[in-house]
Every structure is written in structure tokens, then in C-alpha cells.
Design a protein around this motif. Structure first.
Motif, PDB file in Angstrom:
ATOM      1  N   GLU A  45       0.817  -1.231   0.000  1.00  0.00           N
ATOM      2  CA  GLU A  45       0.000   0.000   0.000  1.00  0.00           C
ATOM      3  C   GLU A  45       0.839   1.265   0.000  1.00  0.00           C
ATOM      4  O   GLU A  45       0.354   2.331  -0.364  1.00  0.00           O
ATOM      5  N   ASP A  46       2.083   1.158   0.454  1.00  0.00           N
ATOM      6  CA  ASP A  46       2.927   2.355   0.576  1.00  0.00           C
ATOM      7  C   ASP A  46       3.653   2.707  -0.708  1.00  0.00           C
ATOM      8  O   ASP A  46       4.456   3.641  -0.727  1.00  0.00           O
ATOM      9  N   THR A  47       3.423   1.946  -1.764  1.00  0.00           N
ATOM     10  CA  THR A  47       4.201   2.198  -2.972  1.00  0.00           C
ATOM     11  C   THR A  47       3.974   3.608  -3.501  1.00  0.00           C
ATOM     12  O   THR A  47       2.883   4.173  -3.376  1.00  0.00           O
ATOM     13  N   SER A  48       5.019   4.176  -4.112  1.00  0.00           N
ATOM     14  CA  SER A  48       4.873   5.484  -4.749  1.00  0.00           C
ATOM     15  C   SER A  48       4.391   5.304  -6.192  1.00  0.00           C
ATOM     16  O   SER A  48       3.997   6.256  -6.847  1.00  0.00           O
ATOM     17  N   ALA A  49       4.427   4.059  -6.699  1.00  0.00           N
ATOM     18  CA  ALA A  49       4.127   3.836  -8.116  1.00  0.00           C
ATOM     19  C   ALA A  49       2.638   3.971  -8.422  1.00  0.00           C
ATOM     20  O   ALA A  49       1.796   3.411  -7.729  1.00  0.00           O
ATOM     21  N   LYS A  69      -2.348  -1.162  -8.168  1.00  0.00           N
ATOM     22  CA  LYS A  69      -3.490  -1.350  -7.274  1.00  0.00           C
ATOM     23  C   LYS A  69      -3.584  -0.227  -6.245  1.00  0.00           C
ATOM     24  O   LYS A  69      -4.668   0.214  -5.877  1.00  0.00           O
ATOM     25  N   HIS A  70      -2.436   0.244  -5.759  1.00  0.00           N
ATOM     26  CA  HIS A  70      -2.439   1.252  -4.705  1.00  0.00           C
ATOM     27  C   HIS A  70      -2.023   2.625  -5.215  1.00  0.00           C
ATOM     28  O   HIS A  70      -1.414   3.413  -4.485  1.00  0.00           O
ATOM     29  N   ALA A  71      -2.336   2.920  -6.479  1.00  0.00           N
ATOM     30  CA  ALA A  71      -1.986   4.228  -7.053  1.00  0.00           C
ATOM     31  C   ALA A  71      -2.592   5.343  -6.202  1.00  0.00           C
ATOM     32  O   ALA A  71      -3.777   5.295  -5.866  1.00  0.00           O
ATOM     33  N   SER A  72      -1.759   6.328  -5.839  1.00  0.00           N
ATOM     34  CA  SER A  72      -2.315   7.445  -5.054  1.00  0.00           C
ATOM     35  C   SER A  72      -2.913   8.501  -5.973  1.00  0.00           C
ATOM     36  O   SER A  72      -3.716   9.306  -5.545  1.00  0.00           O
ATOM     37  N   ASN A  73      -2.509   8.522  -7.234  1.00  0.00           N
ATOM     38  CA  ASN A  73      -3.111   9.442  -8.191  1.00  0.00           C
ATOM     39  C   ASN A  73      -3.731   8.640  -9.334  1.00  0.00           C
ATOM     40  O   ASN A  73      -3.183   8.558 -10.439  1.00  0.00           O
ATOM     41  N   LEU A  74      -4.889   8.072  -9.036  1.00  0.00           N
ATOM     42  CA  LEU A  74      -5.559   7.187  -9.990  1.00  0.00           C
ATOM     43  C   LEU A  74      -5.905   7.908 -11.285  1.00  0.00           C
ATOM     44  O   LEU A  74      -5.636   7.421 -12.385  1.00  0.00           O
ATOM     45  N   GLU A  75      -6.493   9.105 -11.140  1.00  0.00           N
ATOM     46  CA  GLU A  75      -6.895   9.847 -12.334  1.00  0.00           C
ATOM     47  C   GLU A  75      -5.708  10.232 -13.205  1.00  0.00           C
ATOM     48  O   GLU A  75      -5.755  10.114 -14.424  1.00  0.00           O
ATOM     49  N   GLY A  76      -4.645  10.680 -12.548  1.00  0.00           N
ATOM     50  CA  GLY A  76      -3.425  11.062 -13.279  1.00  0.00           C
ATOM     51  C   GLY A  76      -2.831   9.867 -14.003  1.00  0.00           C
ATOM     52  O   GLY A  76      -2.352   9.978 -15.132  1.00  0.00           O
ATOM     53  N   ALA A  77      -2.872   8.704 -13.337  1.00  0.00           N
ATOM     54  CA  ALA A  77      -2.316   7.486 -13.929  1.00  0.00           C
ATOM     55  C   ALA A  77      -3.091   7.110 -15.196  1.00  0.00           C
ATOM     56  O   ALA A  77      -2.496   6.775 -16.225  1.00  0.00           O
ATOM     57  N   ILE A  78      -4.410   7.182 -15.133  1.00  0.00           N
ATOM     58  CA  ILE A  78      -5.237   6.837 -16.298  1.00  0.00           C
ATOM     59  C   ILE A  78      -4.985   7.838 -17.431  1.00  0.00           C
ATOM     60  O   ILE A  78      -4.789   7.454 -18.582  1.00  0.00           O
ATOM     61  N   GLN A  79      -4.966   9.125 -17.059  1.00  0.00           N
ATOM     62  CA  GLN A  79      -4.701  10.165 -18.060  1.00  0.00           C
ATOM     63  C   GLN A  79      -3.378   9.927 -18.780  1.00  0.00           C
ATOM     64  O   GLN A  79      -3.252  10.134 -19.975  1.00  0.00           O
TER      65      GLN A  79
END
Ligand SMILES: [Fe+2]
Length: 344
Positions: free
Chosen positions: A76-80, A268-278
């Protein structure tokens, strides 16, 4: 006592809110990608993405297994936020270890043909390459070549090279055959191929093409992009190799040439989900695709985008008609078969 409770719970809430706000602020304007790629032109693309969206891109590179293990260890702590890997089999590994999450995006569905993305939307292909026959034109006539399966004929005895069975490219090739022809036929192919090897498998894909030019073998099974990379290498022998050999796309009259992809998934634990999809949407778009593919002499997955002139000089080809999820699903069985037939 009640007052103390109230004080404590208010304090905790304030602390949590602070932590949340901090988290959101720091992740909303940046994303971190774990990437197996490292090309200078990629950085230019990431800068363009930042310019268009205001989202900074941090890149951590490493090989596929390192990145997947790191993602797993960090939990859960991943920065990825995004994982980019150069093989569908390994993306499947990340998916099956519960390290990715599914994404519903019409942009991705429109830009990427369905067989080049995960059936459950856990990863999306961005560039593709073919695993072809590379031959020496002095010793092989193209008319002698037809299919992968034909390489098991006695006329090719002692004339073929490819890398070891521990390499995921060959595991994915075998996985595709298990899907298309069934386990028994795939095993017969592997047996016949090993019988016709010019040497015990060694080296990487470039070394197979080199072996063809050095006269060790006549035909190599390898990925297309290494020809482009050797053509543009600073090593003069690699340039000579790329200039000498010819490319043949097998199985054009039958089941098609094996292709594999580089692909991206949202962690799975992306902290910026929207940015990742974009970000993945951006890489699949027309603006980014040719630069992203050309950096490694690969084919764009987005069919609206033109291919590099070196690749178009080889002509169009028919690819295997399978969903690449099966490369991961069949990879274990592929390694068993390769082991059984003595493919080192
Ligand atoms: Fe490679």
C-alpha cells in the motif's frame, strides 16, 4: 473522561485530515511510473504530458522482475501509480500477484485493439513487436521459409539459433503456440526445433543475428526491433549485421506471426488514480504513439498512427489472432514443455 475522549477524537480527526490533504496535494500534481523503458525520447513525451496536464512524471526504472518485486514489497505504501513492462507475460504476472487494478476508459478502448489489452482491463498494450525469422540471404532463399513449424524439417538441421528457454520472449512464443495449436503440437514443434539448433542456446536476441552473420547458423528467431537498434548502434559489427540479414514474417498463409507488446497498467495502490489513467491515455493517443514506438523501433498499437519507415520497408504482415492475455496464462505450461524437450 468524556471531555478527554472528545479532545482525543477531534485531535485524531484533525491529524487525519491533515494527512489526507497533504497526500492529495502531493499526488494530484504528480505521478510516479515504474518503467522497464529508458529512452531519451520518452522524457520529451513525459514533458509534453506535464505541459498539457500540469502533472509531473517521476520515473523509476529497472528490469521487469525488480520492478514487480519492489511493487509487491512496497504494498500500500508504494509510490508507483503506473507500471510499464515490455512483455505481456510479465504484465500478467503483476496482475496475478494482485499488483494492478482494472481501468474503464473509452479512450483506451478506442485507441488499443482488444487483443492488445488485458481481457479484464488490468493492462493496456502501447507498442508491439514481431518475433520473426532473420536469415542470411547468401545461405537461405526466402522461398525456403514458410512457418515456425517448418523449421523442424530435416533441411534445417543444425541451422537455427534462438536464445534460451529462460527468456520470456521464447516462453511467450511457446505460450502462443499452446493457444493456437494445442499442447501436443506445441511440444512437437519444440522437440523438432531443439533438434535443429546450430548450438546450445546462448546470448540475447542480438547475439542470434550475429551468429547468423558469423556463419554459426543460417536462421535466427528474434524480435524485430533489435534490427533497428543494431542499425543505429555505435558498434560497427552490429551495423554490419543489421545491414546483412533479412527479415521474414512466418505463418502468413496460416496462423500469423507471433507478436508481443510493451504495456502499461495502473497499480493497485496508485495514489493518483486519475493522473495514472490520463497518462496511459496520453501514451495511447496519436500524438504520443509514433514517438513512443519509434524510440525502440516498434509498431504503434494505435492503428491510426503510421509505422517507422524501417518497419514499413519490411511490408505489412499478419499477426497471430489471439488475445495476449494467454501469453501469461500459458507461460507456466510453456516452460514445462521447453524443459521436457531439453530446450536449454
Ligand atoms: Fe528486448
Amino acid at each position: 473522561m468524556k471531555k478527554l475522549w472528545l479532545f482525543l477524537s477531534v485531535s485524531i480527526t484533525v491529524l487525519m485530515l491533515n494527512a489526507c490533504t497533504l497526500g492529495v496535494n502531493s499526488s494530484e500534481d504528480s505521478i510516479t511510473i515504474f518503467s522497464e523503458r529508458h529512452y531519451d525520447t520518452d522524457q520529451m513525451l513525459f514533458d509534453l504530458f506535464t505541459e498539457q496536464t500540469g502533472i509531473e512524471v517521476n520515473v523509476i526504472d529497472g528490469n521487469a522482475d525488480q520492478l514487480i518485486n519492489r511493487l509487491e514489497n512496497e504494498g500500500e505504501d508504494t509510490s508507483a501509480d503506473v507500471l510499464i513492462i515490455a512483455d505481456a507475460g510479465r504484465l500478467h504476472r503483476a496482475k496475478s500477484r494482485d499488483l494492478l487494478q482494472p481501468v474503464e476508459s473509452d479512450t483506451l478502448f478506442n485507441n488499443i485493439p482488444s487483443n492488445y489489452r488485458d481481457a479484464d482491463n488490468y493492462w493496456f498494450g502501447l507498442t508491439k513487436r514481431a518475433r520473426v525469422l532473420v536469415y542470411h540471404p547468401d545461405r537461405v532463399d526466402a522461398s525456403e521459409l514458410s512457418t515456425y513449424e517448418a523449421l523442424t524439417d530435416t533441411q534445417f538441421e543444425g541451422r537455427i539459433v534462438t536464445r534460451t528457454s529462460t527468456n520470456i520472449y521464447n516462453q511467450s512464443l511457446m505460450a502462443s503456440f499452446i493457444e493456437i495449436m494445442g499442447e501436443e503440437a506445441a511440444k512437437n514443434f519444440a522437440t523438432g526445433l531443439v533438434n535443429n539448433f546450430a548450438r546450445t542456446p546462448s546470448g540475447n536476441d542480438r547475439d542470434q543475428a550475429k551468429a547468423v552473420v558469423q556463419g554459426i547458423a543460417d536462421i535466427a528467431i528474434m524480435n524485430t526491433y533489435y534490427i533497428g537498434r543494431m542499425m543505429n548502434s555505435s558498434d560497427s559489427f552490429e551495423q554490419e549485421v543489421a545491414d546483412t540479414v533479412e527479415v521474414f514474417f512466418p505463418n502468413q498463409e496460416t496462423t500469423g506471426t507471433h507478436v508481443n507488446i510493451s504495456a502499461a497498467g495502473v497499480t493497485k495502490h496508485a495514489s493518483n488514480l486519475e493522473g495514472a489513467i490520463q497518462f496511459i491515455e496520453f501514451l495511447s493517443g496519436e500524438e504520443a504513439q509514433s514517438s513512443f514506438a519509434n524510440a525502440n523501433f516498434e509498431y504503434p498499437v494505435n492503428e491510426a498512427v503510421e509505422v517507422h519507415e524501417l518497419l514499413s520497408s519490411w511490408g505489412e504482415f499478419k499477426a497471430q489472432d489471439i488475445n495476449l492475455s494467454v501469453l501469461g496464462e500459458n507461460s507456466y505450461q510453456a516452460t514445462i514443455i521447453m524443459d521436457e524437450v531439453g530446450w536449454e
